[in-house]
Design a protein around this motif. Sequence first.
Motif, PDB file in Angstrom:
ATOM      1  N   GLU A 103      73.076 -43.422  19.324  1.00 38.96           N
ATOM      2  CA  GLU A 103      71.598 -42.387  19.931  1.00 38.96           C
ATOM      3  C   GLU A 103      70.406 -42.876  19.343  1.00 38.96           C
ATOM      4  O   GLU A 103      69.533 -42.643  19.970  1.00 38.96           O
ATOM      5  CB  GLU A 103      72.242 -41.182  19.666  1.00 38.96           C
ATOM      6  CG  GLU A 103      73.187 -40.550  20.603  1.00 38.96           C
ATOM      7  CD  GLU A 103      73.756 -39.572  19.784  1.00 38.96           C
ATOM      8  OE1 GLU A 103      73.419 -38.769  18.875  1.00 38.96           O
ATOM      9  OE2 GLU A 103      74.867 -38.811  20.833  1.00 38.96           O
ATOM     10  N   ARG A 128      66.962 -43.875  21.386  1.00 39.42           N
ATOM     11  CA  ARG A 128      65.269 -43.079  21.074  1.00 39.42           C
ATOM     12  C   ARG A 128      63.988 -44.655  21.650  1.00 39.42           C
ATOM     13  O   ARG A 128      63.220 -43.887  21.890  1.00 39.42           O
ATOM     14  CB  ARG A 128      65.400 -42.943  19.900  1.00 39.42           C
ATOM     15  CG  ARG A 128      66.013 -41.706  20.224  1.00 39.42           C
ATOM     16  CD  ARG A 128      65.525 -40.684  18.919  1.00 39.42           C
ATOM     17  NE  ARG A 128      66.849 -39.518  18.383  1.00 39.42           N
ATOM     18  CZ  ARG A 128      67.977 -39.153  18.062  1.00 39.42           C
ATOM     19  NH1 ARG A 128      68.771 -40.321  17.069  1.00 39.42           N
ATOM     20  NH2 ARG A 128      68.843 -38.399  18.009  1.00 39.42           N
ATOM     21  N   ASP A 129      64.803 -45.591  20.655  1.00 41.46           N
ATOM     22  CA  ASP A 129      63.648 -46.280  20.705  1.00 41.46           C
ATOM     23  C   ASP A 129      64.006 -48.108  22.059  1.00 41.46           C
ATOM     24  O   ASP A 129      62.872 -48.402  21.803  1.00 41.46           O
ATOM     25  CB  ASP A 129      63.545 -47.693  19.965  1.00 41.46           C
ATOM     26  CG  ASP A 129      62.860 -46.310  18.470  1.00 41.46           C
ATOM     27  OD1 ASP A 129      61.616 -45.236  18.837  1.00 41.46           O
ATOM     28  OD2 ASP A 129      63.746 -46.114  17.310  1.00 41.46           O
ATOM     29  N   LYS A 164      62.718 -37.595  26.110  1.00 42.98           N
ATOM     30  CA  LYS A 164      63.461 -36.636  25.564  1.00 42.98           C
ATOM     31  C   LYS A 164      63.496 -35.078  25.715  1.00 42.98           C
ATOM     32  O   LYS A 164      62.825 -34.839  26.523  1.00 42.98           O
ATOM     33  CB  LYS A 164      63.559 -36.753  24.061  1.00 42.98           C
ATOM     34  CG  LYS A 164      64.302 -38.020  23.848  1.00 42.98           C
ATOM     35  CD  LYS A 164      63.580 -37.692  21.605  1.00 42.98           C
ATOM     36  CE  LYS A 164      62.627 -38.398  21.654  1.00 42.98           C
ATOM     37  NZ  LYS A 164      62.444 -38.176  19.629  1.00 42.98           N
ATOM     38  N   SER A 167      62.284 -43.465  24.806  1.00 44.12           N
ATOM     39  CA  SER A 167      62.919 -43.003  25.700  1.00 44.12           C
ATOM     40  C   SER A 167      62.244 -40.695  25.728  1.00 44.12           C
ATOM     41  O   SER A 167      61.735 -40.691  24.854  1.00 44.12           O
ATOM     42  CB  SER A 167      63.974 -42.721  25.705  1.00 44.12           C
ATOM     43  OG  SER A 167      64.587 -44.059  25.112  1.00 44.12           O
ATOM     44  N   ILE A 209      68.575 -37.649  25.536  1.00 40.52           N
ATOM     45  CA  ILE A 209      67.827 -38.910  25.099  1.00 40.52           C
ATOM     46  C   ILE A 209      68.004 -39.296  26.983  1.00 40.52           C
ATOM     47  O   ILE A 209      69.248 -39.718  27.085  1.00 40.52           O
ATOM     48  CB  ILE A 209      68.340 -40.078  24.834  1.00 40.52           C
ATOM     49  CG1 ILE A 209      67.833 -39.449  23.406  1.00 40.52           C
ATOM     50  CG2 ILE A 209      66.932 -40.907  24.386  1.00 40.52           C
ATOM     51  CD1 ILE A 209      68.876 -40.054  22.573  1.00 40.52           C
TER      52      ILE A 209
END
Length: 293
Positions: free
Chosen positions: A58, A62-63, A4, A2, A9
């Motif tokens: 969270e 991110r992935d 950021k 993602s 994010i």
Amino acid sequence: MSEKTGSQISPQPIPATAGIGLRQPHYRVARDEPPAVGWLEVHSENFLGGGAALRILEGFRRDYPVSLHGVGLSLGTAGPLDRAHLGRVADLARESSPAWSPSICPGASPAASISTTCCRCPLTEEALAVVAAHVGEMQDALGRAILVENPSTYLEYSHSTIGEPEFLTELVRRTGCGLLLDVNNVFVSAGNHGHDAAAYLAAVPADAVHEIHLAGHSTRDIDGALLRIDDHGSAVADPVWALYDAALARLGPVPTLIEWDSAIPALAVLVDEAIKAGGRLATAAERGDARAA
């Protein structure tokens, strides 16, 4: 990964690939060895308290693109929505991905854990007006369109006057919501009531379907009659895979989720099911399957 910005994010769109429902028993292994799937779905009610649970969410965001699936609000009840619960959901949604898919579940409590175990409301004009108003209220609170899932059902109301596909079609027209097509629920409900599952698929508005769910179900003999139970406790059955293939032939590739909520196996088992779905999605893309009118 993602994009950021500082500690924020930015949400990613859910891709037309296969994902899995991420449940608590798999948090650690999925964090240590990220599964090779296109996206994840989580139950929003597991993250409303903030703290460590929200930090876990969270981390996955991110992935992966992450879809929220609500199980604690009742769109089909005659009473008002739980405003406090809706507010907590809206707060979470503002920090999460844009996909949201509560079922039409009259009588569901905020503590409910599996949305597809809910019964449905009578399919009447009066009920349609109530559900549409609740969908509108929820969409206003979230600031986005939601996806409404077709339920698995075990009884039919004698005073229903509208078929379920027609009910959902009109709900989409009135509210601008989308649909989450649970293919296993179609199979379960059609078998329980003697309906034609293929005809159901043909009647659903194709351009409104933005996500598909697949899951396992069990069967039980009730006085000589076979009852199908949507328990999310086994692999996807062969007839459901066949119905999924028929859905893709009409809809084209649609983001598809493997759900497994009881008797949860090793994470690798879910990933294997997602690989099966991914192969069918790839075949649909190669054939050039497109959404039907």
